[in-house]
Design an enzyme around this catalytic site. Structure first.
Site, short mmCIF file in Angstrom:
data_model
loop_
_atom_site.label_atom_id
_atom_site.label_comp_id
_atom_site.label_asym_id
_atom_site.label_seq_id
_atom_site.Cartn_x
_atom_site.Cartn_y
_atom_site.Cartn_z
N ALA A 69 0.83 -1.21 0.00
CA ALA A 69 0.00 0.00 0.00
C ALA A 69 0.86 1.25 0.00
O ALA A 69 2.03 1.22 0.39
CB ALA A 69 -0.91 -0.01 1.23
N ASP A 70 0.25 2.34 -0.42
CA ASP A 70 0.84 3.65 -0.26
C ASP A 70 -0.27 4.60 0.14
O ASP A 70 -1.41 4.46 -0.31
CB ASP A 70 1.52 4.13 -1.55
N THR A 71 0.06 5.53 1.00
CA THR A 71 -0.89 6.54 1.47
C THR A 71 -0.21 7.89 1.41
O THR A 71 0.92 8.04 1.87
CB THR A 71 -1.32 6.23 2.93
#
Length: 190
Positions: A69-71
């Protein structure tokens, strides 16, 4: 077997909340937005690259499923990554003060023959912050390894006047979307 392509303690804790057993993979990919790249495309690309790097490390492991994931915090189409130092953190918080920004999280799940993604976009409104409040928060050190220079699950919770979307997504892993994505791969919690 499920693997998380991240060393983030927050993502590990969030994934554990789903009751899943998983391994951790330490992957490093460049997090540099290409000129003209839309913010959501950038977040998705980085998450996909993390996941792909994790799967490459597991080549030859039958049945491996990797999630990554990336946020990122986005204000006026500017992506606020992790601050370089305290001065950069303070500058980010001054820009977020009294405004509403978006937090984009993209999660990829890949196996040897399949890849799928899920996304979460939340809107976070900050109350106006004084220079003293910003300085006191930065002095805690909490802002230094967080996108947008704040942790919703920490002291910065007091800055947030409204949240529309996923609390866990703002933390770094949207649990509803992640659980639904993993179910598509036959992975469910205990």
């Amino acid at each position: 077997m499920l693997y998380l392509a991240s060393q983030s303690p927050r993502r590990r804790q969030l994934l554990e909340q789903l009751g899943l057993r998983f391994g951790m993979l330490d992957v490093a990919v460049p997090e540099v937005r290409a000129p003209g790249e839309p913010a959501e495309d950038y977040v998705s690309r980085v998450a996909r690259e993390k996941t792909g790097a994790g799967l490459l490390r597991l080549s030859g492991v039958a049945g491996a499923i990797v999630i990554g994931a990336d946020t990122e915090v986005v204000l006026d189409d500017e992506v606020f990554g992790k601050p370089r130092d305290g001065a950069d953190a303070a500058a980010m918080l001054r820009r977020l003060s009294g405004r509403t920004h978006r937090v984009m999280s993209v999660v990829w799940c890949v196996s040897a023959g399949r890849e799928e993604r899920a996304r979460s976009v939340s809107e976070v409104s900050f109350t106006p912050l004084s220079a003293a409040e910003i300085a006191a928060y930065v002095a805690t050190g909490e802002s230094l390894d967080k996108a947008g220079a704040y942790a919703i699950q920490g002291r910065a919770a007091a800055f947030i006047s409204q949240l529309s979307g996923s609390y866990s997504g703002v933390m770094g892993l949207p649990l509803y979307e992640t659980a639904a994505l993993l179910q598509q791969f036959g992975v469910a919690g205990r």
